[in-house]
Design a protein around this motif. Structure first.
Motif, PDB file in Angstrom:
ATOM      1  N   ILE A  40      37.645  -4.849 -28.948  1.00  0.00           N
ATOM      2  CA  ILE A  40      38.373  -4.339 -30.116  1.00  0.00           C
ATOM      3  C   ILE A  40      39.783  -4.068 -29.651  1.00  0.00           C
ATOM      4  O   ILE A  40      40.022  -3.201 -28.796  1.00  0.00           O
ATOM      5  CB  ILE A  40      37.711  -3.078 -30.680  1.00  0.00           C
ATOM      6  CG1 ILE A  40      36.271  -3.381 -31.112  1.00  0.00           C
ATOM      7  CG2 ILE A  40      38.513  -2.527 -31.847  1.00  0.00           C
ATOM      8  CD1 ILE A  40      35.507  -2.168 -31.605  1.00  0.00           C
ATOM      9  N   VAL A  41      40.708  -4.826 -30.161  1.00  0.00           N
ATOM     10  CA  VAL A  41      42.084  -4.770 -29.688  1.00  0.00           C
ATOM     11  C   VAL A  41      42.975  -4.243 -30.800  1.00  0.00           C
ATOM     12  O   VAL A  41      42.730  -4.469 -31.989  1.00  0.00           O
ATOM     13  CB  VAL A  41      42.549  -6.165 -29.207  1.00  0.00           C
ATOM     14  CG1 VAL A  41      42.583  -7.153 -30.370  1.00  0.00           C
ATOM     15  CG2 VAL A  41      43.904  -6.092 -28.523  1.00  0.00           C
ATOM     16  N   GLY A  42      44.005  -3.522 -30.392  1.00  0.00           N
ATOM     17  CA  GLY A  42      44.947  -2.983 -31.355  1.00  0.00           C
ATOM     18  C   GLY A  42      45.963  -2.102 -30.660  1.00  0.00           C
ATOM     19  O   GLY A  42      45.777  -1.679 -29.515  1.00  0.00           O
ATOM     20  N   ALA A  43      47.053  -1.853 -31.363  1.00  0.00           N
ATOM     21  CA  ALA A  43      48.106  -1.010 -30.796  1.00  0.00           C
ATOM     22  C   ALA A  43      47.647   0.436 -30.768  1.00  0.00           C
ATOM     23  O   ALA A  43      46.654   0.815 -31.382  1.00  0.00           O
ATOM     24  CB  ALA A  43      49.378  -1.170 -31.629  1.00  0.00           C
ATOM     25  N   SER A  44      48.411   1.243 -30.030  1.00  0.00           N
ATOM     26  CA  SER A  44      48.110   2.673 -29.970  1.00  0.00           C
ATOM     27  C   SER A  44      48.213   3.265 -31.366  1.00  0.00           C
ATOM     28  O   SER A  44      49.161   2.985 -32.107  1.00  0.00           O
ATOM     29  CB  SER A  44      49.088   3.383 -29.031  1.00  0.00           C
ATOM     30  OG  SER A  44      48.938   2.909 -27.716  1.00  0.00           O
ATOM     31  N   GLY A  45      47.224   4.080 -31.743  1.00  0.00           N
ATOM     32  CA  GLY A  45      47.208   4.701 -33.051  1.00  0.00           C
ATOM     33  C   GLY A  45      46.598   3.841 -34.133  1.00  0.00           C
ATOM     34  O   GLY A  45      46.583   4.238 -35.309  1.00  0.00           O
ATOM     35  N   SER A  46      46.065   2.685 -33.769  1.00  0.00           N
ATOM     36  CA  SER A  46      45.483   1.804 -34.778  1.00  0.00           C
ATOM     37  C   SER A  46      44.090   2.255 -35.202  1.00  0.00           C
ATOM     38  O   SER A  46      43.578   1.775 -36.217  1.00  0.00           O
ATOM     39  CB  SER A  46      45.413   0.368 -34.241  1.00  0.00           C
ATOM     40  OG  SER A  46      44.604   0.308 -33.072  1.00  0.00           O
ATOM     41  N   GLY A  47      43.453   3.131 -34.425  1.00  0.00           N
ATOM     42  CA  GLY A  47      42.145   3.652 -34.781  1.00  0.00           C
ATOM     43  C   GLY A  47      41.002   3.094 -33.959  1.00  0.00           C
ATOM     44  O   GLY A  47      39.833   3.394 -34.203  1.00  0.00           O
ATOM     45  N   LYS A  48      41.322   2.296 -32.933  1.00  0.00           N
ATOM     46  CA  LYS A  48      40.257   1.656 -32.157  1.00  0.00           C
ATOM     47  C   LYS A  48      39.438   2.652 -31.347  1.00  0.00           C
ATOM     48  O   LYS A  48      38.208   2.533 -31.238  1.00  0.00           O
ATOM     49  CB  LYS A  48      40.848   0.587 -31.237  1.00  0.00           C
ATOM     50  CG  LYS A  48      41.906   1.067 -30.258  1.00  0.00           C
ATOM     51  CD  LYS A  48      42.501  -0.111 -29.491  1.00  0.00           C
ATOM     52  CE  LYS A  48      43.453   0.384 -28.407  1.00  0.00           C
ATOM     53  NZ  LYS A  48      44.607   1.132 -28.945  1.00  0.00           N
ATOM     54  N   SER A  49      40.104   3.679 -30.749  1.00  0.00           N
ATOM     55  CA  SER A  49      39.357   4.683 -29.985  1.00  0.00           C
ATOM     56  C   SER A  49      38.484   5.531 -30.905  1.00  0.00           C
ATOM     57  O   SER A  49      37.347   5.876 -30.556  1.00  0.00           O
ATOM     58  CB  SER A  49      40.324   5.579 -29.203  1.00  0.00           C
ATOM     59  OG  SER A  49      40.969   4.844 -28.185  1.00  0.00           O
ATOM     60  N   THR A  50      38.997   5.858 -32.090  1.00  0.00           N
ATOM     61  CA  THR A  50      38.193   6.606 -33.060  1.00  0.00           C
ATOM     62  C   THR A  50      36.963   5.807 -33.456  1.00  0.00           C
ATOM     63  O   THR A  50      35.860   6.353 -33.585  1.00  0.00           O
ATOM     64  CB  THR A  50      39.036   6.944 -34.297  1.00  0.00           C
ATOM     65  OG1 THR A  50      40.175   7.714 -33.902  1.00  0.00           O
ATOM     66  CG2 THR A  50      38.221   7.731 -35.314  1.00  0.00           C
ATOM     67  N   LEU A  51      37.139   4.504 -33.617  1.00  0.00           N
ATOM     68  CA  LEU A  51      36.004   3.647 -33.956  1.00  0.00           C
ATOM     69  C   LEU A  51      34.966   3.653 -32.836  1.00  0.00           C
ATOM     70  O   LEU A  51      33.754   3.716 -33.093  1.00  0.00           O
ATOM     71  CB  LEU A  51      36.504   2.221 -34.221  1.00  0.00           C
ATOM     72  CG  LEU A  51      35.438   1.174 -34.582  1.00  0.00           C
ATOM     73  CD1 LEU A  51      34.672   1.606 -35.835  1.00  0.00           C
ATOM     74  CD2 LEU A  51      36.074  -0.200 -34.762  1.00  0.00           C
ATOM     75  N   MET A  52      35.445   3.603 -31.578  1.00  0.00           N
ATOM     76  CA  MET A  52      34.507   3.647 -30.456  1.00  0.00           C
ATOM     77  C   MET A  52      33.761   4.974 -30.422  1.00  0.00           C
ATOM     78  O   MET A  52      32.562   5.021 -30.142  1.00  0.00           O
ATOM     79  CB  MET A  52      35.252   3.441 -29.128  1.00  0.00           C
ATOM     80  CG  MET A  52      34.315   3.282 -27.943  1.00  0.00           C
ATOM     81  SD  MET A  52      35.052   3.721 -26.365  1.00  0.00           S
ATOM     82  CE  MET A  52      34.992   5.507 -26.449  1.00  0.00           C
ATOM     83  N   HIS A  53      34.458   6.081 -30.690  1.00  0.00           N
ATOM     84  CA  HIS A  53      33.802   7.392 -30.696  1.00  0.00           C
ATOM     85  C   HIS A  53      32.721   7.458 -31.762  1.00  0.00           C
ATOM     86  O   HIS A  53      31.657   8.056 -31.545  1.00  0.00           O
ATOM     87  CB  HIS A  53      34.842   8.488 -30.941  1.00  0.00           C
ATOM     88  CG  HIS A  53      35.826   8.631 -29.816  1.00  0.00           C
ATOM     89  ND1 HIS A  53      37.104   9.108 -30.002  1.00  0.00           N
ATOM     90  CD2 HIS A  53      35.716   8.339 -28.494  1.00  0.00           C
ATOM     91  CE1 HIS A  53      37.732   9.126 -28.844  1.00  0.00           C
ATOM     92  NE2 HIS A  53      36.915   8.660 -27.914  1.00  0.00           N
ATOM     93  N   ILE A  54      32.965   6.847 -32.898  1.00  0.00           N
ATOM     94  CA  ILE A  54      31.948   6.843 -33.958  1.00  0.00           C
ATOM     95  C   ILE A  54      30.767   5.974 -33.556  1.00  0.00           C
ATOM     96  O   ILE A  54      29.602   6.352 -33.736  1.00  0.00           O
ATOM     97  CB  ILE A  54      32.571   6.368 -35.283  1.00  0.00           C
ATOM     98  CG1 ILE A  54      33.553   7.425 -35.806  1.00  0.00           C
ATOM     99  CG2 ILE A  54      31.490   6.083 -36.330  1.00  0.00           C
ATOM    100  CD1 ILE A  54      34.311   7.020 -37.037  1.00  0.00           C
ATOM    101  N   ILE A  55      31.048   4.806 -32.975  1.00  0.00           N
ATOM    102  CA  ILE A  55      29.963   3.934 -32.532  1.00  0.00           C
ATOM    103  C   ILE A  55      29.109   4.630 -31.478  1.00  0.00           C
ATOM    104  O   ILE A  55      27.885   4.533 -31.481  1.00  0.00           O
ATOM    105  CB  ILE A  55      30.534   2.610 -31.975  1.00  0.00           C
ATOM    106  CG1 ILE A  55      31.181   1.805 -33.100  1.00  0.00           C
ATOM    107  CG2 ILE A  55      29.449   1.788 -31.289  1.00  0.00           C
ATOM    108  CD1 ILE A  55      31.900   0.552 -32.639  1.00  0.00           C
ATOM    109  N   GLY A  56      29.770   5.367 -30.553  1.00  0.00           N
ATOM    110  CA  GLY A  56      29.046   6.052 -29.476  1.00  0.00           C
ATOM    111  C   GLY A  56      28.490   7.404 -29.861  1.00  0.00           C
ATOM    112  O   GLY A  56      28.037   8.149 -28.982  1.00  0.00           O
ATOM    113  N   CYS A  57      28.544   7.755 -31.143  1.00  0.00           N
ATOM    114  CA  CYS A  57      27.990   9.025 -31.647  1.00  0.00           C
ATOM    115  C   CYS A  57      28.673  10.243 -31.034  1.00  0.00           C
ATOM    116  O   CYS A  57      28.079  11.324 -30.939  1.00  0.00           O
ATOM    117  CB  CYS A  57      26.477   9.102 -31.398  1.00  0.00           C
ATOM    118  SG  CYS A  57      25.539   7.809 -32.224  1.00  0.00           S
ATOM    119  N   LEU A  58      29.929  10.061 -30.610  1.00  0.00           N
ATOM    120  CA  LEU A  58      30.727  11.201 -30.178  1.00  0.00           C
ATOM    121  C   LEU A  58      31.428  11.857 -31.358  1.00  0.00           C
ATOM    122  O   LEU A  58      31.835  13.016 -31.280  1.00  0.00           O
ATOM    123  CB  LEU A  58      31.777  10.771 -29.145  1.00  0.00           C
ATOM    124  CG  LEU A  58      31.254  10.317 -27.784  1.00  0.00           C
ATOM    125  CD1 LEU A  58      32.400   9.775 -26.937  1.00  0.00           C
ATOM    126  CD2 LEU A  58      30.556  11.450 -27.066  1.00  0.00           C
TER     127      LEU A  58
END
Length: 660
Positions: A40-58
């Protein structure tokens, strides 16, 4: 059916009160199949880390549906989510997120602890993983002793300890040099070749190109989702085995299911104790300062109890010497009915002739308004004979007591009780020669009695005024013709009961009925008991205050520890720790501090008590006091550790991981 399925996932922050609403994810639809390698690629602030946190149930989405293996994640409890993170997801973070006080092997074992895997199995598994990743000689090194690439490999091993069905890698090469980054990507491709589902979060297009599937996200929306036909994972897996020595069989090692509840509890407590001891040992100066509160509290409690018990025994021996041979006699109404009895002068003379009686002191008493200057108050006024200080073994503090001549001459003189003196002379001035008004009549102050305090639980001798007996009869209590009560001094305390029997026989014969009351040394024993209880209460108060101070110290330090270790808490939560696991961790630390402080305080108190004994200070140490002080210290530590522990357990995983 896909392994991971997201439908219209939205996430926003703020929007409450004055906080602005910030949308991070804007309707994400995404399916990830088992065994896929997705970037999952994207610039900083694009929401990719938030998406990973949701996928990982964090983290949880604001709205939308997330299905993992056909099950709605929103329906899972916090413990079930923790279980999912522990058994399914393995996290590889850009900042490594290793616990600084734990070794490489122990960092890898963290998820296995919360999965309930026994110590032998998880240690063997961690050693096998680290050795396969080229860290076999670094098992006992702490993160500060490892390079960035080595720390990242430790985090990869941690992600695989419980099987690592889904590996979530958030910028795993962002903090590494090119060579170390290439090694990490080779490992991730190897894991994907073995059947692990790998989700790689990155802003680097070159890194993203290593995946089978590239998903681009912008402003919280997926703008591109494409397959990467250039990747040949089988070849890459062979390269991974050749270059790193990593064996594909590692990923297929079976994970033992959790044992019974007791089997899971005891290892958890053991690991919590081990981790707590290392934290305390790492911050030695702060730990020592924390221990001082408990040490001083316990040592003072034990020492004060020993000194207090010795003092009580000393006081009791003095009390026995000061009044165990006194009887009190007064008039009352007979139980059979009739008028109240009267103790006459003839009764007094007859009692004084009993062989066991040394002397009799009649006393009149009543309340009266007493004024001095601007001070005005009702005090009990007693009119005894001149022998009162001798009979009661009660010395005068200032001035003198009245004489026989003053009693005979109805002299208007008064002696103040100690509390009465303090009330009328709050500045501790000289009262002698001054006059007080008792029922509007002037009386000269000739003395102040020493402090005696309560004798039988409700009578306070210090809150009285004393005038000569005849002065009381003529001037203060002219309407009172019978004695309020008598104090009879017996020759010897051993003859006390014989004297009591003779007096009762005498009065019954003279009055023809039981219209009197008589108290013997039991009243004095009651005074002794009250003194004992008062001292015990005082020492208990000191103990409570001392331990309270120590407990507050533990709480303050534990709160500070929670703030300093927020990221560690986030790591543990991401590794599968439940709220009660975090709660237990900090309760164990608080208990350990209190226990060590309590034992040290006991040792210190033993030294102090021994020194006091050498100085001939009366002490009476008690084993029960020693054990009780330690128990109270531990209980205090647990009680004051509850709030920091609850605060730690309630931390949100993502917020904790991102805390600086």
């Amino acid at each position: 059916m896909p392994l991971i399925s997201l439908r219209n996932i939205r996430k926003h922050y703020g929007g409450y009160g004055e906080a602005p609403k910030v949308e991070v994810l804007r309707g994400i639809d995404l399916d990830i199949d088992r065994g896929e390698f997705v970037s999952i690629v994207g610039a900083s602030g694009s929401g990719k880390s938030t998406l990973m946190h949701i996928i990982g149930c964090l983290d949880t989405p604001t709205s939308g549906e997330y299905l993992f293996e056909h099950e709605d994640v929103a329906s899972l409890s916090r413990d079930q989510l923790a279980r999912l993170r522990s058994k399914v997801f393995g996290f590889v973070f850009q900042a490594y997120h290793l616990i600084p006080t734990e070794s490489a092997r122990e960092n890898v074992e963290v998820p296995a602890i919360y999965a309930g895997i026994d110590e032998v199995t998880r240690q063997a598994r961690a050693i096998q993983l680290l050795s396969g990743l080229g860290l076999g000689e670094r098992l006992d090194h702490r993160p500060s002793q490892l390079s960035g690439g080595q720390q990242q490999r430790v985090s990869i091993a941690r992600a695989l300890i419980n099987g690592g069905t889904v590996i979530l890698a958030d910028e795993p090469t962002g903090a590494l040099d090119r060579e170390s980054g290439d090694q990490v990507m080779t490992l991730l491709r190897g894991f994907a070749a073995e059947g692990h589902t790998v989700v790689l979060i990155t802003h680097d297009q070159q890194v993203a190109a290593s995946a089978d599937r590239i998903i681009e996200i912008q402003d919280g929306r997926i703008v591109r989702d494409m397959r990467n036909p250039r990747m040949k994972r089988v070849q890459d897996a062979a390269v991974a085995r050749t270059d790193t020595g990593y064996e594909t069989s590692l990923g297929s090692t079976p994970i033992h299911p959790p044992g019974r509840a007791l089997g899971r509890l005891l290892p958890g407590v053991t690991d919590a104790c081990r981790a707590a001891w290392r934290v305390l040992n790492t911050n030695r100066a702060r730990t020592l300062l924390t221990l001082l509160g408990i040490i001083i509290g316990v040592a003072s409690v034990v020492t004060m109890l020993a000194v207090g018990e010795g003092a009580k025994r000393e006081v009791m021996s003095r009390l026995n010497a000061m009044g165990s041979n006194l009887l009190q006699i007064g008039s009352s109404r007979p139980k059979s009915g009739g008028p109240r009895g009267v103790i006459t002068e003839e009764d007094i003379e007859a009692i004084a002739k009993i062989p066991e009686v040394r002397r009799v002191m009649p006393i009149l008493r009543d309340d009266a308004l007493v004024r001095f200057g601007s001070f005005s108050r009702n005090f009990e006024v007693l009119a005894p004979t001149e022998v009162m200080p001798e009979v009661n073994r009660w010395p005068v503090l200032h001035g003198r007591f009245f004489t026989r001549e003053e009693n005979r001459n109805v002299a208007p003189v008064v002696v103040l009780g100690y509390r009465a003196y303090q009330y009328y002379f709050p500045d501790a001035g000289n009262p002698l020669g001054h006059q007080v008004l008792i029922k509007d009549a002037p009386y000269e102050i000739i003395g102040v009695m020493s402090e005696k305090a309560s004798e039988s639980g409700h009578i306070n001798h210090d809150e009285r005024l004393y005038v000569p007996r005849r002065t009381g009869m003529v001037r203060v209590f002219p309407d009172q013709r019978d004695e309020s009560y008598l104090v009879v001094e017996v020759v010897d305390s051993e003859q006390l009961y014989r004297a009591q029997e003779n007096i009762e026989t005498l009065l019954l014969a003279r009055h023809g009925r039981a219209d009197f009351w008589l108290n013997n040394a039991a009243a004095r024993q009651q005074a002794e008991l009250e003194a004992r209880n008062s001292l015990t209460m005082m020492l208990a108060l000191i103990a409570a205050i001392s331990l309270l101070v120590g407990g507050i110290g533990v709480m303050n330090v534990m709160l500070m520890t929670v703030r300093e270790r927020v990221r560690e808490i986030g790591i543990r939560l991401a590794s599968g720790a439940r709220q009660r696991d975090i709660h237990r961790q900090f309760i164990v630390e608080a208990t350990l501090v209190s226990l060590v402080g309590g034992v040290t305080g006991i040792l210190l108190s033993v030294v102090v008590i021994a020194a006091l004994a050498l100085l001939e200070v009366p002490v009476a140490p008690s084993l029960n006091a020693l054990l009780g002080a330690v128990a109270c210290a531990v209980i205090t530590g647990v009680v004051f550790g509850l709030m920091p522990a609850r605060q730690a357990a309630r931390l949100h995983p993502v917020a904790a991981l991102n805390r600086e």
